[in-house]
Design an enzyme around this catalytic site. Structure first.
Site, PDB file in Angstrom:
ATOM      1  N   GLY A  27      -5.880  -3.304  -8.091  1.00 32.14           N
ATOM      2  CA  GLY A  27      -6.986  -2.409  -7.815  1.00 32.14           C
ATOM      3  C   GLY A  27      -6.513  -1.088  -7.242  1.00 32.14           C
ATOM      4  NE  ARG A  84      -2.537   4.900   0.221  1.00 29.66           N
ATOM      5  CZ  ARG A  84      -3.118   3.762  -0.154  1.00 29.66           C
ATOM      6  NH1 ARG A  84      -2.367   2.770  -0.624  1.00 29.66           N
ATOM      7  NH2 ARG A  84      -4.426   3.607  -0.052  1.00 29.66           N
ATOM      8  CG  ASP A 112      -5.402  -6.468   2.392  1.00 33.07           C
ATOM      9  OD1 ASP A 112      -6.396  -6.689   1.677  1.00 33.07           O
ATOM     10  OD2 ASP A 112      -4.659  -5.485   2.237  1.00 33.07           O
ATOM     11  CB  SER A 126      -0.916   0.013   1.228  1.00 31.03           C
ATOM     12  OG  SER A 126      -1.820  -1.055   1.208  1.00 31.03           O
ATOM     13  NE  ARG A 167      -3.709  -9.262   0.684  1.00 31.87           N
ATOM     14  CZ  ARG A 167      -2.512  -8.783   0.992  1.00 31.87           C
ATOM     15  NH1 ARG A 167      -1.668  -9.535   1.676  1.00 31.87           N
ATOM     16  NH2 ARG A 167      -2.131  -7.571   0.617  1.00 31.87           N
ATOM     17  CB  SER A 177     -12.810   2.146   0.800  1.00 33.62           C
ATOM     18  OG  SER A 177     -11.895   1.959  -0.265  1.00 33.62           O
ATOM     19  CE  LYS A 184     -10.391  -6.426  -0.324  1.00 35.76           C
ATOM     20  NZ  LYS A 184      -9.664  -5.136  -0.384  1.00 35.76           N
TER      21      LYS A 184
END
Length: 442
Positions: free
Chosen positions: A94, A27, A314, A23, A387, A167, A341
């Site tokens: 995503g 970013r 997750d 994540s 996962r 979210s 997902k």
């Protein structure tokens, strides 16, 4: 990638590091690309998902150099991008698609975001709606708001958006778009989601304002170029944490891992289940980073529901495996998000647990697992979901006989090197201590 073959493992006595946080890697690349100069990003996760984000900003005219596999040098262009010459391929990511939709909504040109077969089935209305309210024209070419997405941006207006879901991707898309709007944009969530975007905006000197469940920022500001260290991904560490927690006499240290409080819900669940868990924050700048220590125990069932769900979303597949290994009943509720997902994770987890002999009742938004029934090896499909593959590789460590995981290429989207680390554990003779291992590139 060939099928994974897994057998019962010895007691785990080891320390390890995990690759950079997925994540945060996404970013960091986007904010560095928007900055006013050169940023060095260390600890970057060189997975397929994150490399899609790198390719996306390159397609928008940003120069990204690879100093080594986990270090990027990104030359920001002050929030100025050029129109892509072709479609931007988000692969299976995503995060790339939803966050890039926010960034591209502020650009005065047309762009088209595409993805693989799996991503093309995932819903995008949750970002399309607020971005459209801001003035972007977004067309979903797939059925019911699904990709590909065609975006014609520019001339955005700020909004005060009340999100119906907690979210981090929706929040981040709106905030990124808000950086190109004239005025103050805010997002209010029903419960707290991951706060990586807010923390990183602060680190890059944008100074967002936080008021309870609302985050806001003023448009027109340019991120200050700064170097950034990506911590290890606690979602990747979660597989090893459960492997140690569910095995009495195991002892595991995970080093240099992110300890953001909006991501450590997995530790709270394991403590409730009876594991001995200790976390130590060693440094804290943009993100807290430190060590997690776990000592194994006989786990017991628990309930995972409500406000806790966004911060363990997750980790729910591997926590479901922990539930099957625990005594008593574990109930997972309010997790309907898992049905949209990379695959329907609730159905995939239930299917694979049953194949290993576990007792599972699937519900609309979760499942009820009766733990303590001995697992047996089985041939299991990952359903193309990284996962699911990794969670059931860990389940195989506790099963009698051989467990085979098929369709494992998907693991490269988030955790290259996972199976190599697993093999190191499996090669240790029974009763012997496992040597220090690392799943980081050499």
């Amino acid at each position: 990638m060939p099928d994974w073959k897994i057998r019962r493992a010895p007691t785990i006595q080891t320390e390890l590091e995990v690759p950079g946080d997925k994540s945060i890697s996404h970013r960091a690349v986007m904010l560095a690309a928007m900055s006013n100069g050169t940023c060095v990003i260390r600890g970057f996760l060189a997975s397929e998902d994150c490399l899609c984000t790198v390719a996306a900003v390159r397609a928008l005219g940003i120069n990204v150099e690879n100093a080594d596999e986990t270090t990027l040098i990104i030359h920001g262009k002050r929030r100025t991008f050029t129109a892509p010459k072709q479609d931007i391929d988000c692969g299976n990511s995503g995060t790339t698609m939803r966050l890039m939709a926010g960034l591209l909504s502020g650009q005065p040109f047309r762009s088209r975001l595409i993805g693989d077969a799996s991503l093309s089935k995932r819903p995008m209305r949750r970002v399309i709606e607020p971005l459209t309210q801001m003035g972007a024209k977004i067309t979903a070419e797939g059925k019911e708001g699904r990709p590909p997405l065609v975006i014609e941006g520019g001339n955005l207006q700020p909004i005060e958006y009340v999100s119906p879901v907690a979210s981090a991707q929706v929040k981040s898309a709106v905030l990124l778009a808000g950086m190109f709007a004239k005025g103050r944009t805010s997002v209010t969530e029903p419960t707290q989601s991951r706060d990586h975007t807010e923390r990183m905006l602060e680190y890059f000197l944008i100074r967002p304002q936080k008021n309870d469940l609302t985050v806001s920022l003023h448009g027109g500001l340019t991120p200050e170029s700064r170097d950034f260290q990506v911590p290890g991904d606690i979602s990747s560490a979660a597989f090893w944490l459960v492997a140690a927690a569910a095995q009495p006499r195991s002892h595991l240290l995970v080093k240099n891992v992110g300890l953001n409080e909006t991501r450590t819900g997995v530790l709270a669940v394991l403590v409730r289940m009876g594991a001995q868990v200790r976390e130590i924050v060693e440094t804290e700048e943009a993100e807290p980073l430190g060590v997690i220590e776990v000592r194994g125990a006989r786990l017991k069932g628990t309930e995972i529901a409500g406000k806790e769900i966004p911060n363990v979303i997750d980790e729910l597949p591997i926590l479901a495996v922990a539930a099957a290994l625990a005594s008593g009943i574990t109930t997972i509720k309010d997790a309907g998000e898992l049905r949209v997902k990379e695959t329907d994770r609730l159905a995939a987890v239930a299917t694979n647990l049953r194949a290993m002999g576990a007792q599972v009742q699937e519900t609309e938004d979760g499942m009820i697992i009766t733990g303590g029934i001995p697992l047996h090896g089985a041939r299991l499909d990952s359903f193309g979901d990284h996962r699911i593959a990794m969670a059931f590789a860990i389940a195989g460590l506790f099963a009698e006989g051989e467990t085979v995981i098929t369709n494992t290429d998907c693991v490269n989207t988030s955790y290259p090197g996972f199976y190599q680390a697993l093999e190191r554990i499996l090669k240790e003779p029974p009763g012997q201590q496992t040597h220090v291992i690392t799943s980081l590139p050499n």
